[in-house]
Design an enzyme around this catalytic site. Structure first.
Site, mmCIF file in Angstrom:
data_model
loop_
_atom_site.group_PDB
_atom_site.id
_atom_site.type_symbol
_atom_site.label_atom_id
_atom_site.label_comp_id
_atom_site.label_asym_id
_atom_site.label_seq_id
_atom_site.Cartn_x
_atom_site.Cartn_y
_atom_site.Cartn_z
ATOM 1 N N CYS A 38 -0.166 6.555 6.034
ATOM 2 C CA CYS A 38 0.518 5.548 6.962
ATOM 3 C C CYS A 38 -0.593 4.812 7.756
ATOM 4 O O CYS A 38 -0.816 3.552 8.096
ATOM 5 C CB CYS A 38 1.515 6.073 7.829
ATOM 6 S SG CYS A 38 2.690 7.021 6.891
ATOM 7 N N LYS A 42 0.723 -1.216 0.010
ATOM 8 C CA LYS A 42 0.114 0.140 -0.080
ATOM 9 C C LYS A 42 1.031 1.146 -0.077
ATOM 10 O O LYS A 42 1.529 1.369 0.899
ATOM 11 C CB LYS A 42 -1.067 -0.073 1.101
ATOM 12 C CG LYS A 42 -1.742 1.003 1.153
ATOM 13 C CD LYS A 42 -2.021 2.090 2.240
ATOM 14 C CE LYS A 42 -0.684 2.973 2.278
ATOM 15 N NZ LYS A 42 -0.826 4.100 2.506
#
Length: 512
Positions: free
Chosen positions: A438, A361
């Site tokens: 994040c 990701k």
């Protein structure tokens, strides 16, 4: 047709019902603070000048809160104050003429007293239809023998216009004591997949001693409306299956509280732990070389974020990843700023070669760097520029790496090489807070801990952040990034399956 309107909690005003000691504007603002999403100014016994004065005041309140504001019947008033649109009755100007006067970008709603009128309104391009009164109400005059459309008649109305995109708001005699019954009936009995988009209220809010509290209660009931498009429901397409699985996964996360072993950067360590708790999982933030293997073995998912780099941290990444692969534990890798330095890029490539990554990701700059593509580049931890053919980028990289690639941005792209989807939720305010990307990795990790399909897990994590962001920005307390940050984390905690069903914007790029 204006489609992007939220009529889930629709307020119709009536100055005669305002409690003593309050003004209409005060009640409207309280109601918006409680969760009203749409306001119609309806003043049947008001002279034109007074109507315009009230309209300007209510419009300013709605504008401040970014709530659509329409005028009942009076197109001249709507034009005079530049309202967002009008709500028409069957004896008022027709939809086509109203559109030609107001312009293509204004909202046109109309009351349909029969199913045939509803079909005609949908064909004419109404943005939403207001039903005949569900129950008799004193705010409108009806024949003495009028018993109301009823919940059964409402379902018949919904079924008859199921092929149209027109939204439907239930109205008439609805309050906190009967709304739940109507919502539950519609959820269970619609035959062609089209459900109501909201409910309208007058006395239940306007006459309430505490309009904010009354609205909040009604909004919580309205939130139980199950929103699934008719075509999706009938065809059992991937869109429907995705929403269904993500909703089920959210419940399983909250029920089982999976352990998420996270090795992440110092900047967002606390936020990552909190968002893991808020979604319903349990965080472990261990990064010491001496224990990461053991934690990776007992965890339900390992999330590795390379934001803080050093030789010791690199060893921890490697050891945790290898231990997770050996134990069959899914791994989410966030290649923070992979394109910023050669050291970061080589670290990412080494990790991808060292162990099985379940979901990779990153933003466009990070994913482009790993794929060796041009276009988007990394500016520190941020991404600048654009990616040509992002669908092809994530799909090709997923095939090359034999993993699921999740590329976040204004539009999010997720692929395992066979299935590729794009997500269209979120808001630019996410760019104004540190670590939103994040912490998405942790949300993905929470879903990956209980979902075997990495694509579904990635969708669940990304949608959780994006939908929560949209809902957070509806709160009246938002003044800037910091208040948004707090509201965002509250909305993560408050996520429900119904919110996924209502707000998720999913596009299937390919599905093999």
């Amino acid at each position: 047709m204006v489609k992007n309107i939220d009529i889930s909690v629709y307020l119709v005003t009536d100055s005669s019902l305002v409690p003593n000691g309050k003004t209409l504007s005060q009640v409207v603002e309280e109601a918006i603070e409680g969760g009203v999403t749409f306001v119609q100014l309806r003043e049947k016994n008001c002279e034109t000048r007074e109507f315009i004065r009230k309209a300007k005041i209510i419009k300013s309140i709605c504008k401040k809160h970014n709530i659509p504001f329409v005028i009942n019947d009076r197109i001249d008033i709507a034009l005079a104050v530049d309202a967002d649109g009008v709500h028409l009755g069957q004896k008022d100007m027709n939809i086509e003429l109203a559109k030609s006067i107001l312009g293509p970008n204004k909202i046109i709603g109309i009351t349909a007293e029969t199913n045939n009128q509803a079909i005609e309104a949908a064909k004419a391009g109404a943005d939403y239809i207001g039903s005949l009164a569900i129950y008799p109400t004193k705010t409108k005059k009806f024949p003495d023998n009028f018993t109301g459309l009823g919940k059964e008649g409402l379902v018949e109305l919904l079924d008859c216009i199921s092929e149209y995109d027109t939204k439907v708001v239930a109205i008439g005699g609805l309050n906190s004591s009967n709304l739940g019954e109507v919502v539950e009936y519609c959820n269970k009995n619609i035959k062609k997949g089209k459900n109501i988009d909201g409910a309208a209220f007058t006395s239940a809010i306007i006459a309430a001693p505490d309009a904010k509290k009354a609205t909040s209660e009604l909004a919580s009931i309205s939130a139980k409306i199950e929103k699934i498009n008719a075509k999706i429901l009938n065809a059992a397409t991937p869109d429907y299956e995705i929403i269904k699985k993500v909703s089920e996964d959210l419940y399983r996360i909250k029920e089982n509280s999976p352990l998420i072993h996270t090795i992440t950067n110092f900047v967002i360590m606390n936020d990552a732990a909190n968002i893991t708790i808020e979604i319903g999982a349990s965080p472990c933030m261990a990064h010491a070389v001496g224990e990461v293997e053991e934690f990776a073995t007992i965890a339900d998912c390992v999330v590795i974020n390379i934001g803080t780099l050093s030789s010791e941290w690199n060893d921890a990444f490697y050891l945790a990843g290898r231990a997770a692969e050996k134990a069959g534990t899914p791994v989410v890798l966030d290649p923070v700023a992979s394109g910023a330095t050669n050291f970061r890029l080589s670290t990412c490539n080494n990790l991808l070669n060292a162990f099985k990554v379940t979901v990779l990701k990153g933003n466009a700059g990070e994913i482009s760097a790993i794929a060796g593509y041009g276009g988007a580049v990394s500016k520190g931890v941020d991404s600048t520029g654009t990616v040509d053919k992002p669908y092809e980028l994530v799909s090709k990289l997923a095939k090359e790496l034999n993993t699921c690639v999740c590329m976040t941005g204004a539009v999010d792209y997720i692929s395992d090489g066979k299935k590729t989807i794009s997500l269209h939720n979120g808001d630019k305010m996410l760019e104004k807070i540190t670590g939103s990307g994040c912490t998405v990795s942790n949300l993905v990790g929470c879903f990956a801990a209980i979902e075997k399909d990495p694509v579904i897990a990635a969708i669940g994590g990304v949608l959780s952040m994006s939908i929560a962001a949209e809902l957070a920005l509806k709160q009246t307390s938002i003044r800037g990034p910091r208040t948004f940050f707090a509201a965002l984390h509250d909305e993560i905690y408050l996520l429900t399956a119904e919110k996924f069903q209502r707000y998720a914007k999913i596009n299937i790029e390919s599905w093999e």
